[in-house]
Write an enzyme that holds these catalytic residues in place. Structure first.
Site, mmCIF file in Angstrom:
data_model
loop_
_atom_site.group_PDB
_atom_site.id
_atom_site.type_symbol
_atom_site.label_atom_id
_atom_site.label_comp_id
_atom_site.label_asym_id
_atom_site.label_seq_id
_atom_site.Cartn_x
_atom_site.Cartn_y
_atom_site.Cartn_z
ATOM 1 N N LYS A 193 6.066 -50.909 36.934
ATOM 2 C CA LYS A 193 5.160 -51.964 36.589
ATOM 3 C C LYS A 193 6.453 -52.748 35.923
ATOM 4 O O LYS A 193 6.471 -52.368 34.794
ATOM 5 C CB LYS A 193 3.981 -51.599 35.891
ATOM 6 C CG LYS A 193 3.124 -52.853 35.934
ATOM 7 C CD LYS A 193 3.511 -54.211 35.278
ATOM 8 C CE LYS A 193 3.377 -54.163 33.816
ATOM 9 N NZ LYS A 193 3.886 -55.358 33.123
ATOM 10 N N GLU A 268 9.565 -43.983 25.614
ATOM 11 C CA GLU A 268 10.849 -44.337 24.907
ATOM 12 C C GLU A 268 10.629 -45.649 24.362
ATOM 13 O O GLU A 268 10.493 -46.619 24.845
ATOM 14 C CB GLU A 268 12.056 -44.704 26.270
ATOM 15 C CG GLU A 268 12.171 -43.551 26.893
ATOM 16 C CD GLU A 268 13.151 -42.569 26.225
ATOM 17 O OE1 GLU A 268 13.568 -42.752 24.996
ATOM 18 O OE2 GLU A 268 13.280 -41.380 26.675
ATOM 19 N N CYS A 302 17.449 -51.561 22.655
ATOM 20 C CA CYS A 302 16.670 -50.475 22.049
ATOM 21 C C CYS A 302 17.507 -49.824 21.148
ATOM 22 O O CYS A 302 17.220 -49.527 19.737
ATOM 23 C CB CYS A 302 15.509 -49.495 22.660
ATOM 24 S SG CYS A 302 16.865 -48.671 24.328
ATOM 25 N N GLU A 399 11.746 -53.792 13.226
ATOM 26 C CA GLU A 399 12.622 -54.053 14.350
ATOM 27 C C GLU A 399 12.538 -55.731 14.827
ATOM 28 O O GLU A 399 11.660 -56.081 15.176
ATOM 29 C CB GLU A 399 12.235 -53.357 15.685
ATOM 30 C CG GLU A 399 12.859 -53.490 16.811
ATOM 31 C CD GLU A 399 12.436 -52.838 18.145
ATOM 32 O OE1 GLU A 399 11.239 -52.922 18.422
ATOM 33 O OE2 GLU A 399 13.397 -52.176 18.636
HETATM 34 P P1 NDP Z 1 6.172 -54.046 25.249
HETATM 35 O O1 NDP Z 1 5.989 -52.806 24.714
HETATM 36 O O2 NDP Z 1 5.609 -55.457 24.667
HETATM 37 O O3 NDP Z 1 6.031 -53.921 26.765
HETATM 38 C C1 NDP Z 1 6.894 -52.944 27.579
HETATM 39 C C2 NDP Z 1 6.118 -53.016 28.981
HETATM 40 O O4 NDP Z 1 4.659 -52.638 28.745
HETATM 41 C C3 NDP Z 1 5.999 -54.188 29.639
HETATM 42 O O5 NDP Z 1 6.049 -53.927 31.121
HETATM 43 C C4 NDP Z 1 4.665 -54.724 29.530
HETATM 44 O O6 NDP Z 1 3.837 -55.642 30.203
HETATM 45 C C5 NDP Z 1 3.780 -53.312 29.504
HETATM 46 N N1 NDP Z 1 2.771 -53.238 28.582
HETATM 47 C C6 NDP Z 1 2.145 -54.046 27.731
HETATM 48 N N2 NDP Z 1 0.895 -53.678 27.273
HETATM 49 C C7 NDP Z 1 0.539 -52.405 28.175
HETATM 50 C C8 NDP Z 1 -0.612 -51.482 28.178
HETATM 51 N N3 NDP Z 1 -1.725 -51.643 27.383
HETATM 52 N N4 NDP Z 1 -0.506 -50.562 28.861
HETATM 53 C C9 NDP Z 1 0.686 -50.275 29.842
HETATM 54 N N5 NDP Z 1 1.513 -51.244 29.899
HETATM 55 C C10 NDP Z 1 1.638 -52.401 28.854
HETATM 56 O O7 NDP Z 1 7.977 -54.175 24.993
HETATM 57 P P2 NDP Z 1 8.714 -55.507 25.611
HETATM 58 O O8 NDP Z 1 8.780 -55.754 27.034
HETATM 59 O O9 NDP Z 1 8.604 -56.487 24.549
HETATM 60 O O10 NDP Z 1 10.337 -54.842 25.191
HETATM 61 C C11 NDP Z 1 10.763 -54.556 23.993
HETATM 62 C C12 NDP Z 1 10.620 -53.393 23.209
HETATM 63 O O11 NDP Z 1 11.110 -52.479 24.069
HETATM 64 C C13 NDP Z 1 11.432 -53.210 21.967
HETATM 65 O O12 NDP Z 1 10.613 -52.782 20.846
HETATM 66 C C14 NDP Z 1 12.413 -52.176 22.181
HETATM 67 O O13 NDP Z 1 12.734 -51.550 21.218
HETATM 68 C C15 NDP Z 1 11.804 -51.492 23.269
HETATM 69 N N6 NDP Z 1 12.747 -50.531 24.236
HETATM 70 C C16 NDP Z 1 12.965 -49.482 23.902
HETATM 71 C C17 NDP Z 1 13.900 -48.669 24.806
HETATM 72 C C18 NDP Z 1 14.228 -47.254 24.671
HETATM 73 O O14 NDP Z 1 14.828 -46.613 25.497
HETATM 74 N N7 NDP Z 1 13.554 -46.621 23.626
HETATM 75 C C19 NDP Z 1 14.593 -49.473 25.555
HETATM 76 C C20 NDP Z 1 14.475 -50.736 25.703
HETATM 77 C C21 NDP Z 1 13.646 -51.585 25.100
HETATM 78 P P3 NDP Z 1 4.312 -57.397 29.905
HETATM 79 O O15 NDP Z 1 5.570 -57.435 29.428
HETATM 80 O O16 NDP Z 1 3.848 -57.796 31.132
HETATM 81 O O17 NDP Z 1 3.139 -57.496 28.849
#
Ligand code: NDP
Length: 495
Positions: A193, A268, A302, A399
């Site tokens: 997804k 992650e 991240c 962050e």
């Molecule tokens: P989000 O947490 O907003 O979203 C991540 C994914 O989860 C998206 O596909 C989102 O869909 C989906 N999602 C949202 N709500 C739900 C739910 N309730 N249940 C299941 N899936 C859900 O992160 P961002 O996309 O904004 O990415 C940025 C964040 O990711 C930063 O905090 C960054 O630090 C972290 N990150 C961590 C990494 C790591 O390896 N530790 C690597 C890269 C990023 P949709 O976007 O369609 O809402």
């Protein structure tokens, strides 16, 4: 220079009516629930994808279960061969994939080519190599023998089943590849997804996976918002979630997974990663290091660093050298090969960063460089340097996920260690010094999943990666990922 010309195949792909990728092909696009994908470089709509319905989710889960039956019985060498072929296909379609990625994410084209395609292929080959090396162990039990009976035991590593891979928008190709490669090499099937902001490249990669010989259902891609991800995790037909994203969403995902059916989850999550410059650091190397640590892909990584600690006697010259370097960065269209600094990935994120600039001003932090949204179409913000007043300034604690380096001086190494660890996050950290003995003494004291010395942000598939504290649960890469994608089955035999 001017923008690279979009390949005809990219224009054709963008113009398609995108459904979900299920059962080895595209389902018909939904006539109603559409998500518009916007190019953050100019704010223009470039494509539409479908918002998954519960029917789509059921369809994808049924397909993934059927795919699992076939794929988990496929020999390890045959699984590896498909993944190696997929890596070749990524490279063969390098420019098309890189252009698609830049169109949807605003990532500068050179980074899309080098990381989203070349590095993704490198990771894929690394994981492919694991398929033939997954083993259990033999054990001799110590059970008592009353009539000459004997015992032996062994363990099997079995694939967990159907994995749900939830991917954020920052590295939508590479992170999706990490997840699908971990799942497929261990014999699991996977439903990806992607983020609603960046769903396109992985849809194209799913087609390439079928071309590489992956059986129908082993990889499905379902597009939609967070609700689609939640429905997949809670579905009775899925067995594990591998989530990458923010801490609040990660907590929600972990809760959904536990409450629904004790689904395994690896999380992650975000970071607020620290950099500590020891007193012997070369100031030019420090400034170059900050560009690598904090400004690659506009800080939307991240593992990128956001908190920078330098000795009080050195902080001004380091910030001055960094400001000089930031002033020379060519800001522009991400499709122009000479651009060094592009837009952030979406409007909401640009507004969030604008909010951080306001907060810094409201708290009287010193904005040393940048600190504004750039007045041009698209989602641009200035690369920014901030000098905090104290360790409690918001920008040293929350962050930002953007191109903002916040500094604070320290006086003693004890204080440096305290500052570096004074955060609820623990994804990564780096120390910069020529004194290896000092570095080796500091490393155990730093609370982070990865500690770099004289480098920051760069990942290698052989080196485990993941967070401590609020930055997550579980590890990707290395041998460590096997724990999360396989179940250990114990077998005991009396003879
Ligand atoms: P989000 O947490 O907003 O979203 C991540 C994914 O989860 C998206 O596909 C989102 O869909 C989906 N999602 C949202 N709500 C739900 C739910 N309730 N249940 C299941 N899936 C859900 O992160 P961002 O996309 O904004 O990415 C940025 C964040 O990711 C930063 O905090 C960054 O630090 C972290 N990150 C961590 C990494 C790591 O390896 N530790 C690597 C890269 C990023 P949709 O976007 O369609 O809402």
């Amino acid at each position: 220079m001017s923008d690279v010309v979009l390949l005809p195949s990219v224009n054709k792909f963008l113009g398609r009516d995108h459904g979900h990728y299920i059962d080895g092909g595209f389902s018909a696009g939904s006539p109603t629930g559409k998500i518009t994908v916007v190019n953050p470089a100019d704010g223009e709509a470039i494509a539409q994808v479908s918002e998954a319905t519960l029917g789509d989710i059921d369809h994808a889960v049924a397909s993934a279960n059927a795919g699992f039956k076939v794929w988990s019985k496929t020999s390890p060498a045959a699984r590896a061969a498909v993944l190696f072929k997929l890596a070749d296909l990524l490279e063969r379609n390098r420019e098309e994939l890189a252009q698609l990625e830049t169109c949807q994410s605003g990532k500068i084209i050179q980074i899309s080519r080098a990381f989203e395609v070349d590095q993704a292929a490198h990771f894929l080959r690394y994981y492919a190599g694991w398929a033939t090396k997954i083993t259990g162990e033999t054990i001799t039990p110590s059970l008592p023998s009353f009539a000459g009976e004997r015992y032996t035991a062994f363990t099997l590593r079995e694939p967990v089943g159907v994995v749900v891979g939830i991917v954020p928008w920052n590295f939508s190709t590479m992170i999706a590849i990490w997840k699908l490669a971990s799942a497929l090499t261990t014999g699991c099937s996977i439903i990806i997804k992607p983020s609603e902001f960046t769903p396109l490249t992985i849809l194209r990669i799913a087609e390439l996976a079928t071309e590489a010989g992956l059986p129908p259902g082993a990889l499905n891609v379902v597009t939609g918002s967070g609700a689609a991800g939640k429905a997949l995790i809670e579905h009775a037909g899925t067995n594990k979630v591998s989530f990458t994203g923010s801490v609040p969403t990660g907590i929600a995902v972990g809760k959904s997974a536990m409450e629904a059916k004790l689904t395994r989850s690896t999380l992650e999550l975000g970071g607020k990663n620290s950099v500590g410059f020891l007193r012997d650091v070369d100031l030019d190397k420090a400034a170059d290091g900050i560009i690598e640590a904090g400004f690659l892909h506009s800080g939307q990584i991240c593992a990128a660093a956001e908190r920078f600690f330098a000795h009080r006697s050195q902080i001004e010259p380091i910030m001055e050298k960094l400001a000089q370097r930031l002033a020379t960065l060519k800001i522009g269209s991400p499709m122009d090969e000479s651009t060094q600094f592009g837009p952030v990935t979406n409007k909401q994120h640009q507004q969030k960063l604008a909010g951080f600039f306001e907060t810094a001003r409201a708290e009287n932090s010193t904005i040393v460089y940048g600190g504004k949204v750039i007045d041009r179409p698209g989602c641009y913000v200035e690369p920014t340097i901030i000098l905090a007043n104290s360790a409690s300034d918001t920008l040293l604690n929350e962050e930002t996920f953007g191109p903002i380096a916040t500094f604070l001086p320290y006086d003693t190494e004890e204080e440096l260690l305290h500052l570096m660890n004074d955060t609820p996050y623990g994804l990564s950290a780096s120390i910069w010094t020529n004194d290896l003995s000092k570095a080796l003494r500091l490393i155990p004291e730093i609370k982070a999943g990865t500690v770099w010395v004289n480098m920051h942000t760069l990942l290698d598939p052989a080196v485990p990666f993941g967070g401590v504290k609020a930055s997550g649960i579980g590890r990707e890469f290395g041998a460590a990922f096997l724990e999360d994608y396989t179940e250990l089955k114990s077998v005991m035999i009396r003879y």
